[in-house]
Scaffold this motif. Structure first.
Motif, PDB file in Angstrom:
ATOM      1  N   SER A   1      45.518  40.640  50.829  1.00  0.00           N
ATOM      2  CA  SER A   1      46.327  40.606  52.043  1.00  0.00           C
ATOM      3  C   SER A   1      47.557  41.483  51.899  1.00  0.00           C
ATOM      4  CB  SER A   1      46.759  39.161  52.346  1.00  0.00           C
ATOM      5  OG  SER A   1      47.724  38.738  51.406  1.00  0.00           O
ATOM      6  N   GLU A   2      48.214  41.731  53.013  1.00  0.00           N
ATOM      7  CA  GLU A   2      49.420  42.557  53.010  1.00  0.00           C
ATOM      8  C   GLU A   2      50.576  41.856  52.314  1.00  0.00           C
ATOM      9  OE1 GLU A   2      50.261  43.623  56.993  1.00  0.00           O
ATOM     10  OE2 GLU A   2      48.490  44.901  57.232  1.00  0.00           O
ATOM     11  N   ASN A   3      50.460  40.552  52.141  1.00  0.00           N
ATOM     12  CA  ASN A   3      51.539  39.797  51.497  1.00  0.00           C
ATOM     13  C   ASN A   3      51.522  39.922  49.982  1.00  0.00           C
ATOM     14  OD1 ASN A   3      52.386  38.756  53.994  1.00  0.00           O
ATOM     15  ND2 ASN A   3      50.836  37.139  53.880  1.00  0.00           N
ATOM     16  N   PHE A   4      50.439  40.487  49.461  1.00  0.00           N
ATOM     17  CA  PHE A   4      50.303  40.610  48.009  1.00  0.00           C
ATOM     18  C   PHE A   4      50.462  42.060  47.618  1.00  0.00           C
ATOM     19  CE2 PHE A   4      48.019  41.033  44.009  1.00  0.00           C
ATOM     20  CZ  PHE A   4      48.477  39.944  43.312  1.00  0.00           C
ATOM     21  N   TYR A   5      51.329  42.321  46.669  1.00  0.00           N
ATOM     22  CA  TYR A   5      51.595  43.706  46.268  1.00  0.00           C
ATOM     23  C   TYR A   5      50.637  44.125  45.169  1.00  0.00           C
ATOM     24  CZ  TYR A   5      53.928  47.845  44.501  1.00  0.00           C
ATOM     25  OH  TYR A   5      54.207  49.115  44.091  1.00  0.00           O
ATOM     26  N   GLY A   6      49.861  45.159  45.441  1.00  0.00           N
ATOM     27  CA  GLY A   6      49.013  45.716  44.388  1.00  0.00           C
ATOM     28  C   GLY A   6      47.577  45.249  44.457  1.00  0.00           C
ATOM     29  N   ASP A   7      46.699  46.015  43.815  1.00  0.00           N
ATOM     30  CA  ASP A   7      45.282  45.687  43.774  1.00  0.00           C
ATOM     31  C   ASP A   7      45.000  44.694  42.658  1.00  0.00           C
ATOM     32  OD1 ASP A   7      44.560  47.300  45.854  1.00  0.00           O
ATOM     33  OD2 ASP A   7      44.188  49.048  44.601  1.00  0.00           O
ATOM     34  N   PHE A   8      43.827  44.133  42.699  1.00  0.00           N
ATOM     35  CA  PHE A   8      43.357  43.266  41.625  1.00  0.00           C
ATOM     36  C   PHE A   8      43.360  44.021  40.298  1.00  0.00           C
ATOM     37  CE2 PHE A   8      42.778  39.516  43.422  1.00  0.00           C
ATOM     38  CZ  PHE A   8      41.536  38.968  43.611  1.00  0.00           C
ATOM     39  N   ASN A   9      43.884  43.414  39.275  1.00  0.00           N
ATOM     40  CA  ASN A   9      43.683  43.956  37.933  1.00  0.00           C
ATOM     41  C   ASN A   9      42.724  43.020  37.199  1.00  0.00           C
ATOM     42  OD1 ASN A   9      45.214  41.713  37.105  1.00  0.00           O
ATOM     43  ND2 ASN A   9      47.110  42.874  37.263  1.00  0.00           N
ATOM     44  N   PHE A  10      42.313  43.423  36.002  1.00  0.00           N
ATOM     45  CA  PHE A  10      41.280  42.646  35.332  1.00  0.00           C
ATOM     46  C   PHE A  10      41.742  41.232  35.006  1.00  0.00           C
ATOM     47  CE2 PHE A  10      39.208  40.881  31.642  1.00  0.00           C
ATOM     48  CZ  PHE A  10      37.898  40.875  32.093  1.00  0.00           C
ATOM     49  N   SER A  11      43.001  41.077  34.611  1.00  0.00           N
ATOM     50  CA  SER A  11      43.471  39.753  34.210  1.00  0.00           C
ATOM     51  C   SER A  11      43.309  38.748  35.349  1.00  0.00           C
ATOM     52  CB  SER A  11      44.937  39.816  33.744  1.00  0.00           C
ATOM     53  OG  SER A  11      45.766  40.316  34.765  1.00  0.00           O
ATOM     54  N   ASP A  12      43.634  39.170  36.568  1.00  0.00           N
ATOM     55  CA  ASP A  12      43.504  38.257  37.700  1.00  0.00           C
ATOM     56  C   ASP A  12      42.038  38.053  38.076  1.00  0.00           C
ATOM     57  OD1 ASP A  12      45.341  36.817  39.631  1.00  0.00           O
ATOM     58  OD2 ASP A  12      43.937  37.770  41.010  1.00  0.00           O
ATOM     59  N   LYS A  13      41.260  39.129  38.014  1.00  0.00           N
ATOM     60  CA  LYS A  13      39.819  39.002  38.267  1.00  0.00           C
ATOM     61  C   LYS A  13      39.202  37.976  37.325  1.00  0.00           C
ATOM     62  CE  LYS A  13      38.780  43.768  39.711  1.00  0.00           C
ATOM     63  NZ  LYS A  13      38.085  45.003  39.325  1.00  0.00           N
ATOM     64  N   CYS A  14      39.519  38.121  36.047  1.00  0.00           N
ATOM     65  CA  CYS A  14      38.916  37.262  35.028  1.00  0.00           C
ATOM     66  C   CYS A  14      39.290  35.799  35.242  1.00  0.00           C
ATOM     67  CB  CYS A  14      39.357  37.736  33.642  1.00  0.00           C
ATOM     68  SG  CYS A  14      38.635  36.785  32.283  1.00  0.00           S
ATOM     69  N   SER A  15      40.574  35.559  35.508  1.00  0.00           N
ATOM     70  CA  SER A  15      41.037  34.189  35.694  1.00  0.00           C
ATOM     71  C   SER A  15      40.373  33.536  36.899  1.00  0.00           C
ATOM     72  CB  SER A  15      42.563  34.188  35.862  1.00  0.00           C
ATOM     73  OG  SER A  15      43.035  32.891  36.134  1.00  0.00           O
TER      74      SER A  15
END
Length: 213
Positions: free
Chosen positions: A114-128
Motif C-alpha cells: 500500500s501507499e502507506n508502506f515505504y519501500g518494497d518487500f525485502n527478503f526478511s519480511d517475505k520470509c517472516s
C-alpha cells in the motif's frame, strides 16, 4: 545438501546463440566445466548458478529446472485481497501445497504494497510472513525442515543474513513461488510454472487475466 543440475543450460545457449567459449569468457567459468554441465555429468555450484543466471539473463527456473514458461505474476496493486486468496488457494490445490493462514498472509502482503508502506518487500519480511502465516511454522520448525540452525532463520528475518541457495530452492518448492522471487526484493508475487500441467497453468493464467480486466 541439494545437488543442482543445469538442466536448462543447453536450451538457453541454443535460444540465445551463445557459444560455450563466449560463455566461459563472460562468466569466468572454465569451458570444460560448462561442457560438463551441459552433458549433465557434474552438479552446479550456487556461485556458478548465480553467475550464469546474470550473464545469460535467465531465470533460475530456466537454468535449473528447464522451465521456460513465464511465471504467473500477481500484481498486488491491481488485485484485491479476495482475488489473491483465490489464486493462492487454487495454486495450493494444483500443487498439493500445505498453506495454513492465507488470509493473514495476504493481509500482510497488501499492507506492504500500500501507499502507506515505504519501500518494497525485502527478503526478511517475505520470509517472516511466509513462515508465520502462509506455512504456519515456528522458526524452530522451519529450521528443522531446511536442516539449518534456528539462529539462521532468525537472522534472515531480522535482515542480518541471506539464505543459502539450497534453502531458497526448498522454500520455493514449499510455497510454489519462483526461486527468483525469493532471491530478489520486490512486491510482486511470482507463482512458479514448475509442477503445473499445461491445463492448470492455463487455468491460473486465464483467471488472472480476467481479474486484471
Amino acid at each position: 545438501m541439494i545437488k543442482f543440475k543445469a538442466n536448462g543450460l543447453k536450451n538457453i545457449l541454443l535460444e540465445k546463440s551463445i557459444s560455450i567459449n563466449k560463455l566461459a569468457n563472460d562468466t569466468k567459468i572454465n569451458a570444460h566445466v560448462i561442457r560438463s554441465l551441459i552433458n549433465d555429468s557434474i552438479s552446479i555450484s550456487p556461485k556458478n548458478i548465480i553467475s550464469l543466471s546474470k550473464v545469460l539473463n535467465a531465470s533460475f527456473e530456466q537454468l535449473l529446472l528447464n522451465e521456460f514458461r513465464n511465471p504467473i505474476i500477481i500484481d498486488l496493486k491491481k488485485l484485491d485481497s479476495n482475488q489473491i486468496i483465490q489464486i493462492l488457494l487454487l495454486q495450493a490445490n494444483f500443487k498439493s501445497l500445505h498453506y495454513k493462514n492465507i488470509t493473514s498472509y495476504v493481509e500482510h502482503l497488501m499492507y506492504n504494497s500500500s501507499e502507506n508502506f515505504y519501500g518494497d518487500f525485502n527478503f526478511s519480511d517475505k520470509c517472516s510472513n511466509i513462515r508465520k502465516n502462509l506455512l504456519g511454522l515456528t522458526q524452530a520448525q522451519l529450521s528443522s525442515i531446511l536442516n539449518i540452525s534456528e539462529t539462521s532463520v532468525h537472522n534472515w528475518e531480522v535482515g542480518n543474513t541471506r539464505p543459502s541457495f539450497n534453502s531458497l530452492f526448498t522454500l520455493s518448492l514449499m510455497t510454489g513461488f519462483t526461486i527468483d522471487y525469493f532471491f530478489t526484493d520486490g512486491s510482486q508475487l511470482e507463482i512458479s510454472s514448475y509442477n503445473l500441467t499445461e491445463e492448470k497453468y492455463s487455468i491460473l493464467e486465464s483467471i488472472i487475466r480476467e481479474y486484471y480486466k
